[in-house]
Design an enzyme around this catalytic site. Structure first.
Site, PDB file in Angstrom:
ATOM      1  N   LYS A   1     -36.818  -1.238  27.580  1.00 10.62           N
ATOM      2  CA  LYS A   1     -35.809  -1.799  26.671  1.00 10.62           C
ATOM      3  C   LYS A   1     -36.038  -1.240  25.274  1.00 10.62           C
ATOM      4  O   LYS A   1     -37.159  -1.274  24.750  1.00 10.62           O
ATOM      5  CB  LYS A   1     -35.973  -3.311  26.649  1.00 10.62           C
ATOM      6  CG  LYS A   1     -34.704  -4.091  26.455  1.00 10.62           C
ATOM      7  CD  LYS A   1     -35.020  -5.567  26.631  1.00 10.62           C
ATOM      8  CE  LYS A   1     -33.805  -6.423  26.524  1.00 10.62           C
ATOM      9  NZ  LYS A   1     -34.173  -7.840  26.412  1.00 10.62           N
TER      10      LYS A   1
HETATM   11  C1  E4P Z   1     -31.463  -9.993  26.537  1.00 12.77           C
HETATM   12  O1  E4P Z   1     -32.013  -9.139  27.192  1.00 12.77           O
HETATM   13  C2  E4P Z   1     -32.130 -10.867  25.562  1.00 12.77           C
HETATM   14  O2  E4P Z   1     -33.456 -11.091  25.991  1.00 12.77           O
HETATM   15  C3  E4P Z   1     -31.502 -12.225  25.459  1.00 12.77           C
HETATM   16  O3  E4P Z   1     -30.364 -12.363  26.242  1.00 12.77           O
HETATM   17  C4  E4P Z   1     -31.427 -12.774  24.086  1.00 12.77           C
HETATM   18  O4  E4P Z   1     -30.820 -14.026  24.124  1.00 12.77           O
HETATM   19  P1  E4P Z   1     -30.924 -15.104  22.955  1.00 12.77           P
HETATM   20  O5  E4P Z   1     -29.881 -14.794  21.948  1.00 12.77           O
HETATM   21  O6  E4P Z   1     -30.664 -16.418  23.651  1.00 12.77           O
HETATM   22  O7  E4P Z   1     -32.333 -15.009  22.403  1.00 12.77           O
END
Ligand code: E4P
Length: 219
Positions: free
Chosen positions: A83
């Site tokens: 990522k």
């Molecule tokens: C995606 O890969 C992220 O980890 C995640 O969806 C972030 O979500 P949040 O805005 O609830 O922290």
């Protein structure tokens, strides 16, 4: 549509994987911190629990360091998906890692322009954060509609739209109606998808009537 779970909690992942409905996992540095686990160890363990991609985020912000971290993460298991944040350095690293045959999830996407760049950089997944856009008064799902429309216009763009920062079952249904490829969901949102009060009410009535017959299916 594929469902990923957005957590680094191994107990949650094990439980949800048992449904047979889990296609992958996403994590981020905040979720790893919340788990209290060693990053490399927990990613390795998660990769052994699911067959699909497991997103593990680099923490470097400079392109060469990102590539080095990404290559290291990719050695943990064949289903690691590196990522990378949507920055110039992140997209340079994306190009390099995808050229190596490593899966990449480009994260922290908040505009269609960013999504177009990530696809041109060869990202396996683009992660637009719908909930965080809603939080600041924008329309997160409108961004998903824009990205799906743009990607559909160009056959050569193979990047999958991974709807992230999902808060509600409504987000999931809208994402599915728009044709998004994947949604990554907090465990509580996945569980809420199963529920309907009329299912509970109907089942209770069926079981009560069945009990009245005195019959059993198995001896
Ligand atoms: C995606 O890969 C992220 O980890 C995640 O969806 C972030 O979500 P949040 O805005 O609830 O922290």
């Amino acid at each position: 549509m594929k469902f990923f779970v957005d957590t680094a909690d191994v107990a949650e992942i094990t439980d949800l994987a048992a449904t047979g409905l889990l296609d992958g996992v996403t994590t981020n540095p905040s979720l790893v911190a919340k788990s209290g686990r060693n990053f490399l160890e927990v990613i390795k363990e998660i990769c052994s629990l699911v067959e699909g991609p497991v997103s593990a985020e680099v923490t470097a912000i400079e392109h060469r360091q990102m590539v080095a971290e990404g290559r290291k993460l990719a050695t943990l298991a064949p289903n690691v998906c590196v990522k990378l944040p949507l920055t110039i350095d992140g997209l340079k690293a994306c190009k390099e890692l995808t050229d190596d045959g490593i899966q990449v999830n480009v994260t922290l996407c908040f505009s269609a322009a960013q999504a177009l760049l990530a696809a041109k950089a060869g990202a396996t997944f683009i992660s637009p954060f719908v909930g965080r856009l809603d939080d600041i008064g924008h329309d997160g799902m409108a961004l998903i509609a824009e990205i799906v429309e743009i990607y559909r216009n160009y056959d050569q763009l193979r990047t999958e739209v991974l709807v992230a920062s999902v808060r509600t079952p409504g987000h999931v249904i809208t994402a599915a109606r728009l044709g998004a490829d994947v949604a990554t969901l907090p465990p509580a949102v996945i569980r809420s998808l199963f529920n309907h009060p009329l299912t509970d009410k109907g089942l209770a009535a069926f079981l009560k009537d069945w009990e009245g017959t005195g019959q059993k299916i198995l001896d």
